[in-house]
Design a protein around this motif. Structure first.
Motif, mmCIF file in Angstrom:
data_model
loop_
_atom_site.group_PDB
_atom_site.id
_atom_site.type_symbol
_atom_site.label_atom_id
_atom_site.label_comp_id
_atom_site.label_asym_id
_atom_site.label_seq_id
_atom_site.Cartn_x
_atom_site.Cartn_y
_atom_site.Cartn_z
ATOM 1 N N SER A 81 13.117 -2.581 -7.562
ATOM 2 C CA SER A 81 13.457 -2.175 -8.190
ATOM 3 C C SER A 81 13.639 -3.018 -10.608
ATOM 4 O O SER A 81 13.324 -4.001 -10.505
ATOM 5 C CB SER A 81 15.065 -2.579 -7.982
ATOM 6 O OG SER A 81 15.212 -4.104 -8.125
ATOM 7 N N VAL A 98 10.891 -5.449 -0.420
ATOM 8 C CA VAL A 98 11.790 -4.748 -1.288
ATOM 9 C C VAL A 98 12.175 -5.923 -1.732
ATOM 10 O O VAL A 98 12.667 -6.909 -1.738
ATOM 11 C CB VAL A 98 13.303 -4.110 -0.859
ATOM 12 C CG1 VAL A 98 13.911 -3.230 -1.796
ATOM 13 C CG2 VAL A 98 12.203 -2.786 0.643
ATOM 14 N N THR A 99 12.192 -5.771 -3.788
ATOM 15 C CA THR A 99 12.741 -6.410 -4.283
ATOM 16 C C THR A 99 12.736 -6.498 -5.165
ATOM 17 O O THR A 99 12.437 -5.086 -5.723
ATOM 18 C CB THR A 99 11.384 -7.940 -4.079
ATOM 19 O OG1 THR A 99 12.252 -9.295 -4.741
ATOM 20 C CG2 THR A 99 10.399 -8.259 -4.953
ATOM 21 N N GLU A 148 6.730 -4.977 5.037
ATOM 22 C CA GLU A 148 6.756 -3.952 3.831
ATOM 23 C C GLU A 148 8.155 -5.278 3.141
ATOM 24 O O GLU A 148 9.297 -5.336 3.404
ATOM 25 C CB GLU A 148 8.197 -3.503 4.722
ATOM 26 C CG GLU A 148 6.154 -2.256 5.076
ATOM 27 C CD GLU A 148 7.012 -1.273 6.291
ATOM 28 O OE1 GLU A 148 8.497 -0.337 5.591
ATOM 29 O OE2 GLU A 148 6.740 -1.256 7.230
ATOM 30 N N TYR A 169 14.401 3.476 -0.030
ATOM 31 C CA TYR A 169 13.584 3.491 0.808
ATOM 32 C C TYR A 169 13.286 3.150 2.473
ATOM 33 O O TYR A 169 12.971 3.971 2.934
ATOM 34 C CB TYR A 169 12.838 2.053 0.596
ATOM 35 C CG TYR A 169 11.840 1.240 1.129
ATOM 36 C CD1 TYR A 169 10.220 2.258 0.939
ATOM 37 C CD2 TYR A 169 11.929 0.448 2.562
ATOM 38 C CE1 TYR A 169 9.623 2.198 1.656
ATOM 39 C CE2 TYR A 169 10.760 0.446 3.236
ATOM 40 C CZ TYR A 169 9.608 0.887 2.513
ATOM 41 O OH TYR A 169 8.401 1.250 3.054
ATOM 42 N N VAL A 220 13.952 -8.055 2.323
ATOM 43 C CA VAL A 220 14.397 -7.156 1.126
ATOM 44 C C VAL A 220 14.978 -8.825 0.859
ATOM 45 O O VAL A 220 16.279 -9.272 1.087
ATOM 46 C CB VAL A 220 16.294 -6.601 2.022
ATOM 47 C CG1 VAL A 220 16.714 -6.212 0.089
ATOM 48 C CG2 VAL A 220 15.999 -4.915 2.279
ATOM 49 N N ARG A 272 11.998 2.621 -10.206
ATOM 50 C CA ARG A 272 10.955 1.487 -9.340
ATOM 51 C C ARG A 272 10.388 1.283 -10.028
ATOM 52 O O ARG A 272 9.872 2.218 -11.219
ATOM 53 C CB ARG A 272 10.773 2.730 -8.520
ATOM 54 C CG ARG A 272 11.793 2.323 -7.527
ATOM 55 C CD ARG A 272 11.329 3.594 -5.773
ATOM 56 N NE ARG A 272 10.036 2.522 -5.465
ATOM 57 C CZ ARG A 272 9.339 3.202 -4.650
ATOM 58 N NH1 ARG A 272 10.083 4.095 -3.358
ATOM 59 N NH2 ARG A 272 8.101 2.756 -4.176
ATOM 60 N N CYS A 316 5.654 -2.154 -0.781
ATOM 61 C CA CYS A 316 6.548 -2.778 -0.779
ATOM 62 C C CYS A 316 7.274 -1.882 -2.411
ATOM 63 O O CYS A 316 6.891 -1.010 -3.270
ATOM 64 C CB CYS A 316 5.376 -4.108 -2.130
ATOM 65 S SG CYS A 316 6.073 -4.618 -3.549
ATOM 66 N N VAL A 317 8.658 -1.863 -2.287
ATOM 67 C CA VAL A 317 9.316 -1.688 -3.551
ATOM 68 C C VAL A 317 9.809 -2.079 -4.872
ATOM 69 O O VAL A 317 10.408 -2.841 -4.090
ATOM 70 C CB VAL A 317 10.760 -1.250 -3.081
ATOM 71 C CG1 VAL A 317 11.329 0.103 -3.537
ATOM 72 C CG2 VAL A 317 9.207 0.141 -1.662
ATOM 73 N N GLU A 367 4.437 -2.222 -7.899
ATOM 74 C CA GLU A 367 4.490 -2.224 -6.484
ATOM 75 C C GLU A 367 2.715 -2.405 -5.947
ATOM 76 O O GLU A 367 3.072 -2.950 -4.977
ATOM 77 C CB GLU A 367 4.970 -0.942 -5.765
ATOM 78 C CG GLU A 367 7.163 -1.104 -6.607
ATOM 79 C CD GLU A 367 7.002 -0.037 -5.486
ATOM 80 O OE1 GLU A 367 8.623 0.513 -5.783
ATOM 81 O OE2 GLU A 367 6.810 1.196 -5.731
ATOM 82 N N VAL A 407 18.302 0.534 -3.664
ATOM 83 C CA VAL A 407 16.922 1.063 -3.798
ATOM 84 C C VAL A 407 16.519 0.667 -2.665
ATOM 85 O O VAL A 407 15.542 1.284 -1.901
ATOM 86 C CB VAL A 407 16.228 0.001 -4.497
ATOM 87 C CG1 VAL A 407 14.615 0.299 -5.014
ATOM 88 C CG2 VAL A 407 16.417 0.171 -6.343
ATOM 89 N N ALA A 408 16.972 0.180 -1.480
ATOM 90 C CA ALA A 408 16.796 -0.726 -0.350
ATOM 91 C C ALA A 408 16.887 0.600 1.225
ATOM 92 O O ALA A 408 15.706 0.462 1.395
ATOM 93 C CB ALA A 408 16.774 -2.134 0.443
#
Length: 335
Positions: free
Chosen positions: A99, A321-322, A319, A120, A298, A79, A96-97, A84, A116-117
């Protein structure tokens, strides 16, 4: 060099020899390696090394005290915490996450994003009693990456209608919401109907089903919505046919549509654009989606940058995840 000191019985004390000290140091290191690296339990170590469990525990404590075991805490290597934080601030996201892009990886790009998603999601389920899932290709990789768990208090519900599968013997034979529920160990409530219908009359008949009506009623009450995102390049739906042709997608794009979410199209500012499928689908509406407090999206890829910006402006995601490339392009477009 012979000995560090000698035994002194006259003074009533015995001092360890250098050889004995070296053997002791080697034992401390061995015990630490067995426990922290090999994953052996204290009981297993005690049995294999002919030691008491109390001795093993004492040696492990000594290993930490003397620096044989050194603990380093830092951000996960897959990460990017600084990026982020930048994205959270720039787009007013709750979380925010991102990868990390890697030229070489054990995971393909989509699988890495799914991993990763999934991690999380599993670490952010506190207070989530109902998880709504809007099935998509991206969320399928999330489902496959989830570690089996037991969340008896959790209910997973379809946000989009999806026909039941007769054969549930494999992951590919069940739909995404049910697969996620199986992995998390929760209770599943389906919306057993087609997502899209060619015939509006068939859709109205499906809506009369108590199971379908119940699922649709529960959807907006979810604590967390798990979402994918569609671009204007394709629209598959979750059924057995492609309900929107490339020509129709081009017409919608010309009319201002920038993306689609849960079967609904919206423009660059996040305002809904009516389409030919609006009155033929069964699933959550965009207005009802906004009633869900946490909306976790996601998505990644060059084709998703413009749709993602539109989804953020519409408030459909708080929220995110990308991946690194998508995040950097999103920020570049902001400037």
């Amino acid at each position: 060099m012979g000995r560090l000191t000698i035994n002194n019985h006259r003074k009533g004390r015995t001092v360890l020899s250098t050889d004995h000290a070296m053997r002791h140091d080697h034992l401390v290191q061995k015990i630490a390696h067995l426990y922290h690296v090999s994953g052996a339990t204290q009981l297993e170590i005690a049995s294999s090394e002919n030691l008491s469990r109390a001795t093993v525990s004492r040696l492990l404590a000594e290993a930490k005290r003397r620096g044989v075991v050194q603990i380093r805490i830092g951000p996960p290597v897959d990460r990017m915490p600084e990026l982020e934080a930048t994205l959270r601030t720039a787009f007013n996201l709750d979380d925010c996450v991102i990868s990390m892009d890697r030229p070489r990886s054990l995971y393909e790009k989509n699988n890495r994003l799914g991993y990763v998603a999934a991690r999380y999601l599993q670490t952010h389920l506190d207070g989530v009693r109902q998880l709504g899932v809007a099935a998509s290709r991206t969320l399928s990789s999330v489902a496959k990456s989830l570690s089996p768990g037991v969340h008896a208090e959790l209910t997973v519900i379809d946000l989009l209608a999806c026909p039941s599968r007769l054969d549930r013997s494999g992951d590919e034979r069940i739909h995404v919401g049910e697969h996620i529920c199986q992995q998390l160990g929760g209770n599943f409530i389906p919306v057993p109907a087609n997502f899209l219908y060619r015939d509006p009359a068939a859709r109205f008949k499906a809506l009369e089903s108590p199971e379908v009506a119940y699922g649709l009623e529960l959807g907006p009450r979810s604590d967390l919505a798990l979402l994918g995102l569609g671009s204007m390049q394709r629209f598959d739906g979750t059924g057995t046919y492609s309900p929107v042709s490339p020509g129709a997608l081009a017409d919608l794009e010309a009319a201002g549509a920038a993306a689609h979410l849960c079967g609904h199209f919206f423009d660059h500012e996040g305002r809904e654009v009516k389409s030919e499928v609006t009155d033929r689908l069964i699933g959550i509406t965009l207005d009802d989606l906004l009633k869900i407090r946490r909306r976790m999206m996601v998505t990644a890829g060059p084709a998703k940058v413009v749709p993602l910006a539109a989804a953020i402006r519409g408030g459909f995601v708080n929220e995110l995840v990308t991946d690194e490339s998508t995040a950097r392009q999103l920020l570049a477009n902001l400037g």
